[in-house]
Design a protein around this motif. Structure first.
Motif, PDB file in Angstrom:
ATOM      1  N   ASP A  16       0.838  -1.266  -0.132  1.00  0.00           N
ATOM      2  CA  ASP A  16      -0.068  -0.049   0.034  1.00  0.00           C
ATOM      3  C   ASP A  16       0.721   1.301   0.080  1.00  0.00           C
ATOM      4  O   ASP A  16       1.616   1.668   0.872  1.00  0.00           O
ATOM      5  CB  ASP A  16      -0.794   0.036   1.033  1.00  0.00           C
ATOM      6  N   THR A  17       0.769   2.146  -1.134  1.00  0.00           N
ATOM      7  CA  THR A  17       1.657   3.393  -1.126  1.00  0.00           C
ATOM      8  C   THR A  17       1.208   4.442  -0.317  1.00  0.00           C
ATOM      9  O   THR A  17       2.051   5.428  -0.231  1.00  0.00           O
ATOM     10  CB  THR A  17       1.539   3.702  -2.502  1.00  0.00           C
ATOM     11  N   GLY A  18      -0.065   4.434   0.142  1.00  0.00           N
ATOM     12  CA  GLY A  18      -0.600   5.511   0.945  1.00  0.00           C
ATOM     13  C   GLY A  18      -0.042   5.609   2.535  1.00  0.00           C
ATOM     14  O   GLY A  18      -0.291   6.375   3.388  1.00  0.00           O
ATOM     15  N   LEU A  19       0.969   4.518   2.935  1.00  0.00           N
ATOM     16  CA  LEU A  19       1.228   4.310   4.090  1.00  0.00           C
ATOM     17  C   LEU A  19       2.408   5.135   4.519  1.00  0.00           C
ATOM     18  O   LEU A  19       3.305   5.444   3.632  1.00  0.00           O
ATOM     19  CB  LEU A  19       1.759   2.945   4.533  1.00  0.00           C
ATOM     20  N   VAL A  62       9.787   1.928  15.298  1.00  0.00           N
ATOM     21  CA  VAL A  62       9.380   2.294  13.887  1.00  0.00           C
ATOM     22  C   VAL A  62       7.919   1.969  13.970  1.00  0.00           C
ATOM     23  O   VAL A  62       7.384   0.871  14.317  1.00  0.00           O
ATOM     24  CB  VAL A  62      10.156   1.877  13.048  1.00  0.00           C
ATOM     25  N   THR A  63       6.939   2.876  13.439  1.00  0.00           N
ATOM     26  CA  THR A  63       5.838   2.344  13.075  1.00  0.00           C
ATOM     27  C   THR A  63       5.306   2.784  11.547  1.00  0.00           C
ATOM     28  O   THR A  63       5.770   3.578  10.971  1.00  0.00           O
ATOM     29  CB  THR A  63       4.498   3.069  13.830  1.00  0.00           C
ATOM     30  N   LEU A  64       4.565   1.681  10.873  1.00  0.00           N
ATOM     31  CA  LEU A  64       4.180   1.802   9.651  1.00  0.00           C
ATOM     32  C   LEU A  64       2.572   2.254   9.790  1.00  0.00           C
ATOM     33  O   LEU A  64       1.822   1.384  10.465  1.00  0.00           O
ATOM     34  CB  LEU A  64       4.291   0.797   8.835  1.00  0.00           C
ATOM     35  N   TYR A  65       2.141   3.413   9.353  1.00  0.00           N
ATOM     36  CA  TYR A  65       0.910   3.991   9.974  1.00  0.00           C
ATOM     37  C   TYR A  65      -0.110   4.384   8.693  1.00  0.00           C
ATOM     38  O   TYR A  65       0.699   4.618   7.486  1.00  0.00           O
ATOM     39  CB  TYR A  65       1.155   5.304  10.451  1.00  0.00           C
ATOM     40  N   ARG A 105      -6.288   5.542   9.980  1.00  0.00           N
ATOM     41  CA  ARG A 105      -5.830   6.277  11.280  1.00  0.00           C
ATOM     42  C   ARG A 105      -5.639   5.219  12.549  1.00  0.00           C
ATOM     43  O   ARG A 105      -5.874   5.362  13.704  1.00  0.00           O
ATOM     44  CB  ARG A 105      -6.969   7.213  11.682  1.00  0.00           C
ATOM     45  N   ILE A 106      -4.996   4.265  12.113  1.00  0.00           N
ATOM     46  CA  ILE A 106      -4.147   3.189  12.758  1.00  0.00           C
ATOM     47  C   ILE A 106      -2.924   2.756  12.301  1.00  0.00           C
ATOM     48  O   ILE A 106      -2.639   2.877  11.063  1.00  0.00           O
ATOM     49  CB  ILE A 106      -5.213   1.929  13.246  1.00  0.00           C
ATOM     50  N   PRO A 107      -1.956   2.049  13.030  1.00  0.00           N
ATOM     51  CA  PRO A 107      -0.974   1.588  12.467  1.00  0.00           C
ATOM     52  C   PRO A 107      -0.978   0.148  11.801  1.00  0.00           C
ATOM     53  O   PRO A 107      -2.013  -0.371  12.209  1.00  0.00           O
ATOM     54  CB  PRO A 107      -0.066   1.300  13.936  1.00  0.00           C
ATOM     55  N   LEU A 143      -0.962   7.687  20.016  1.00  0.00           N
ATOM     56  CA  LEU A 143      -2.129   6.942  19.550  1.00  0.00           C
ATOM     57  C   LEU A 143      -1.758   6.409  18.322  1.00  0.00           C
ATOM     58  O   LEU A 143      -2.556   5.546  17.565  1.00  0.00           O
ATOM     59  CB  LEU A 143      -3.212   8.004  19.359  1.00  0.00           C
ATOM     60  N   THR A 144      -0.634   6.742  17.688  1.00  0.00           N
ATOM     61  CA  THR A 144       0.014   6.148  16.467  1.00  0.00           C
ATOM     62  C   THR A 144       0.395   4.565  16.734  1.00  0.00           C
ATOM     63  O   THR A 144       0.621   3.905  15.702  1.00  0.00           O
ATOM     64  CB  THR A 144       0.885   6.943  15.673  1.00  0.00           C
ATOM     65  N   ASN A 145       0.650   4.214  17.871  1.00  0.00           N
ATOM     66  CA  ASN A 145       0.835   2.888  18.489  1.00  0.00           C
ATOM     67  C   ASN A 145      -0.091   2.168  18.927  1.00  0.00           C
ATOM     68  O   ASN A 145       0.169   0.909  19.462  1.00  0.00           O
ATOM     69  CB  ASN A 145       2.127   3.199  19.429  1.00  0.00           C
ATOM     70  N   VAL A 146      -1.415   2.446  18.648  1.00  0.00           N
ATOM     71  CA  VAL A 146      -2.376   1.917  19.335  1.00  0.00           C
ATOM     72  C   VAL A 146      -3.866   1.520  18.396  1.00  0.00           C
ATOM     73  O   VAL A 146      -3.681   2.431  17.480  1.00  0.00           O
ATOM     74  CB  VAL A 146      -3.104   2.315  20.774  1.00  0.00           C
TER      75      VAL A 146
END
Length: 264
Positions: A10-13, A27-30, A35-37, A123-126
């Motif tokens: 997915d290129t929008g990540l 590191v998080t791929l979001y 609106r979630i990782p 919240l980017t990790n939950v």
């Protein structure tokens, strides 16, 4: 080996370097649309697994603006309708939902210093997790892995934990806001482990994985090989057929050539 999971198409990540107090932590791929990782990838730190002190919830300025120093920040008071609400979840998205809790991908019990632990409270990790699943089977699994890696991993253990989705969303003000995961998955890699561990432990090294339904019932965590998990993810995520969670499938490496040593 300094290499992220490959084959996620997915290129929008957005890749987030999760920085806290001026240091990169994990590191998080979001996915800014859901609106979630998709996953968080971190190195495991040996710990007693004691529960957290109170850390504030934070948001990710990197998703909303290009300025700033790259550190995650606590939600400011009166933040509502600020520009970052478009690109990520905010506290209000989770405040009125009875069934779901904020479930960590990189959990604070897998970190040891106060700063590394605080950095998991963004919240980017939950993701929205059914309460019974979050406090039951998944928490037990996190603790089982904590004890296993504490006791039998001799080097650094690397963990990638992520989710699959099916289109269900938390809504707020009649808008789709946050995707609700269908499954939660995790995999670890520890190439230096105790070769004298009991057989039932040794077969779970150097790598192993797990998968569970984010549900009220039928939510038990199934441990499996990383390859089995990858086969499942190929059918249930936007990934290529060359999906590989760990570099070289987490084969115990021969001594590194000099030019690679700085990457450890």
């Amino acid at each position: 080996m300094g290499t992220p999971p490959r084959g996620i198409s997915d290129t929008g990540l957005k890749k987030i370097c999760q920085r806290y107090a001026d240091k990169p932590r994990y590191v998080t791929l979001y996915d800014p649309k859901k609106r979630i990782p998709v996953y968080s990838a971190y190195s495991f730190k040996k710990t007693e697994g004691d529960r957290r002190v109170d850390y504030p919830w934070m948001y990710e300025p990197q998703l909303a603006e290009t300025d700033g120093n790259g550190n995650m920040l606590p939600f400011p008071t009166g933040y509502l309708h600020m520009k970052f609400e478009d690109s990520q979840a905010v506290l209000d998205d989770y405040s009125d939902v009875v069934l779901y809790e904020r479930g960590h991908l990189n959990p604070d019990q897998h970190q040891s210093t106060p700063h590394d632990r605080a950095a998991t409270y963004t919240l980017t990790n939950v993701v929205p997790e059914i309460r019974e699943f979050n406090i039951g089977p998944w928490r037990e699994y996190e603790e089982r892995i904590r004890v296993r890696l504490n006791n039998f991993c001799r080097g650094t253990a690397f963990i990638v934990t992520g989710v699959t989705t099916r289109g269900n969303m938390i809504r707020r003000n009649n808008q789709d806001r946050v995707a609700i995961p269908e499954d939660k998955w995790s995999a670890y890699c520890c190439t230096e482990y105790d070769r004298n561990a009991p057989h039932d432990v040794r077969i779970r090294f150097p790598s192993h994985a797990a998968l569970a339904k984010n549900a009220k019932e039928g939510n038990s965590v199934h441990e499996m090989t990383v390859m089995e998990l990858e086969m499942f993810l190929k059918d249930n995520m936007e990934v290529d057929q060359n999906l590989q969670i760990f570099y070289d499938n987490c084969i115990s490496p021969s001594p590194l050539p000099v030019y690679l040593q700085h990457t450890i």
